[in-house]
Motif scaffolding. Sequence first.
Motif, PDB file in Angstrom:
ATOM      1  N   THR A 330       0.821  -1.198   0.000  1.00  0.00           N
ATOM      2  CA  THR A 330       0.000   0.000   0.000  1.00  0.00           C
ATOM      3  C   THR A 330       0.860   1.254   0.000  1.00  0.00           C
ATOM      4  N   CYS A 331       0.297   2.307  -0.537  1.00  0.00           N
ATOM      5  CA  CYS A 331       0.884   3.647  -0.448  1.00  0.00           C
ATOM      6  C   CYS A 331      -0.138   4.575   0.200  1.00  0.00           C
ATOM      7  N   GLY A 332      -0.675   4.156   1.328  1.00  0.00           N
ATOM      8  CA  GLY A 332      -1.641   4.980   2.041  1.00  0.00           C
ATOM      9  C   GLY A 332      -3.046   4.414   1.993  1.00  0.00           C
ATOM     10  N   SER A 333      -3.933   5.078   2.702  1.00  0.00           N
ATOM     11  CA  SER A 333      -5.322   4.629   2.817  1.00  0.00           C
ATOM     12  C   SER A 333      -6.080   4.836   1.512  1.00  0.00           C
ATOM     13  N   PRO A 334      -7.086   4.000   1.244  1.00  0.00           N
ATOM     14  CA  PRO A 334      -7.932   4.200   0.060  1.00  0.00           C
ATOM     15  C   PRO A 334      -8.657   5.543   0.117  1.00  0.00           C
ATOM     16  N   ILE A 335      -8.858   6.130  -1.043  1.00  0.00           N
ATOM     17  CA  ILE A 335      -9.526   7.425  -1.182  1.00  0.00           C
ATOM     18  C   ILE A 335     -10.888   7.184  -1.839  1.00  0.00           C
ATOM     19  N   GLU A 336     -11.936   7.692  -1.227  1.00  0.00           N
ATOM     20  CA  GLU A 336     -13.278   7.431  -1.732  1.00  0.00           C
ATOM     21  C   GLU A 336     -13.619   8.367  -2.885  1.00  0.00           C
ATOM     22  N   LEU A 337     -13.988   7.771  -4.019  1.00  0.00           N
ATOM     23  CA  LEU A 337     -14.460   8.497  -5.194  1.00  0.00           C
ATOM     24  C   LEU A 337     -15.872   8.007  -5.532  1.00  0.00           C
ATOM     25  N   ASP A 338     -16.546   8.718  -6.399  1.00  0.00           N
ATOM     26  CA  ASP A 338     -17.851   8.239  -6.864  1.00  0.00           C
ATOM     27  C   ASP A 338     -17.702   6.898  -7.576  1.00  0.00           C
ATOM     28  N   GLU A 339     -16.577   6.727  -8.248  1.00  0.00           N
ATOM     29  CA  GLU A 339     -16.360   5.526  -9.066  1.00  0.00           C
ATOM     30  C   GLU A 339     -15.906   4.318  -8.253  1.00  0.00           C
ATOM     31  N   GLY A 340     -15.447   4.527  -7.040  1.00  0.00           N
ATOM     32  CA  GLY A 340     -14.941   3.417  -6.229  1.00  0.00           C
ATOM     33  C   GLY A 340     -13.878   3.906  -5.258  1.00  0.00           C
ATOM     34  N   TRP A 341     -13.128   2.965  -4.711  1.00  0.00           N
ATOM     35  CA  TRP A 341     -12.029   3.284  -3.793  1.00  0.00           C
ATOM     36  C   TRP A 341     -10.717   3.332  -4.573  1.00  0.00           C
ATOM     37  N   LEU A 342     -10.065   4.491  -4.556  1.00  0.00           N
ATOM     38  CA  LEU A 342      -8.779   4.645  -5.228  1.00  0.00           C
ATOM     39  C   LEU A 342      -7.674   4.308  -4.240  1.00  0.00           C
ATOM     40  N   LEU A 343      -6.870   3.319  -4.567  1.00  0.00           N
ATOM     41  CA  LEU A 343      -5.779   2.876  -3.697  1.00  0.00           C
ATOM     42  C   LEU A 343      -4.450   3.015  -4.436  1.00  0.00           C
ATOM     43  N   PHE A 344      -3.558   3.832  -3.894  1.00  0.00           N
ATOM     44  CA  PHE A 344      -2.207   3.908  -4.436  1.00  0.00           C
ATOM     45  C   PHE A 344      -1.384   2.749  -3.880  1.00  0.00           C
ATOM     46  N   THR A 345      -0.582   2.156  -4.747  1.00  0.00           N
ATOM     47  CA  THR A 345       0.237   1.009  -4.367  1.00  0.00           C
ATOM     48  C   THR A 345       1.693   1.267  -4.726  1.00  0.00           C
ATOM     49  N   HIS A 346       2.574   0.513  -4.108  1.00  0.00           N
ATOM     50  CA  HIS A 346       3.961   0.517  -4.580  1.00  0.00           C
ATOM     51  C   HIS A 346       4.284  -0.868  -5.129  1.00  0.00           C
ATOM     52  N   GLY A 347       5.158  -0.880  -6.101  1.00  0.00           N
ATOM     53  CA  GLY A 347       5.644  -2.124  -6.656  1.00  0.00           C
ATOM     54  C   GLY A 347       7.162  -2.129  -6.639  1.00  0.00           C
TER      55      GLY A 347
END
Length: 456
Positions: A330-347
């Motif tokens: 993970t790169c932080g908590s999910p962010i709520e959008l109208d379209e869904g939960w936006l989750l930044f990740t690291h690879g």
Amino acid sequence: MPQATFLNLQALHLHPDPARVVVRRFGPSPDPRDMNPTDKLRANHIVARVMGLDQEAAAGQLAEVLENFNGRHRNLLERFEARADEMEEVFTTHCKFSRTQRQLVGSYFLHEYSFEAAALFNPSIVSHPDQSGAPPGGRRFILSLRAVGEGHISSLTFRSGTIAADGSLSVDPTSRLATIATFRNRMVRLDGDDVEVAFASDGDISERVIFPITASQSNGIEDARFVEFDEGGRSVFRATYTAYNGRGIRSELIETNDFLSFRMSPLRGSAAVNKGMALFPRKIAGRYAMIARQDNENLYLVYSDDLMNWDGGVAILKPQYPWEFIQIGTCGSPIELDEGWLLFTHGVGPVRRYAIGAVLLDKQDPSKVLARSREPLVRPEPSEREGYVPNVVYTCGAMRHRDQIVLPYAVSDTYCNFATIRIEALLQALSPVSADETHDLRQGAFPEKEHEHDPR
């Protein structure tokens, strides 16, 4: 390959400053119940030498100390007395102290520590609880940052700033002074489960440093992922972080309403054995929810009824593209959008290069992955590869403001950059994920405990 074209890089950087110092304990444990006989004996020798000075000599020595250090710290005499108070058990073998002697003794059991001498990195960002003075159409924010000093000891520090209506960012000037948080209960057991600390309200937020306190944190408070949590219409700011004692890790939670007082508690359960847990900003179907990595590779969705205990979970994301073949996180908590939960990740890819991507999770059932980035959104640029840990870009949390995302991120575990991203452009850059792919992942990922201390 260049950064994503829709990434709007800001002309704003936060670099570590070795001139910023705090005074921290030097010598015996602050808890007399934990002092070993050798520590007590040595401390008594030092106290006896101070007590051997006559009153005039003691006053002169204290005046010299203040002349040397007073401009570098707030309320230095109070810090000296507080340190002396912690050592009452050592003082019992000596005759009565004058106030000057107590203050001078306290000074001998403190030292300056440059808490961000090596690095200032891995930021997260949340809306400021006090929006007075925010620009029209803009917002004030708070950054949390991981600071690293001598001995690779990590602490938690803060900055404040604003985002304007046009998306431009500014960070408020950093105070020259810095202060470590103090216990709300002075006699708390440092091996206990829950610790409460606080700061005086008269200092700037950039002065506040939460330094390792408990035995589990002795080598670092790492990578706090703050999120503004909606607790029934009331905002509470919570962050998961990693406590590191030099040998092992444990996941812990910090909570505050005002960024003045904080409560820190360990998380428990089979899903809390690894780094990188990220809390959703509200309950889902009446339960707390977390994204966590329980193994060396994959991300899981975990639910809890009480916030402190996390067990089980379902695998929702595994490495799929070359830039994340080693692991994702993970790169932080999910962010709520109208379209869904936006989750930044690291690879993590070849030559242990870290990059930042994103996924979109279903709003009602976050175990369903709707879309993900085939290529990184942010990766180490040639001019940004060198630092404390080369070839790394990383963030501990972004924030939504209107139609864009504010993304602070660290470069080579050394300093911080900032970018903004239009949400519409970001969503268009994500590739849809089929229901069959999500089903295959749930069937194919198996948790294995991670035994070594991973930097993230």
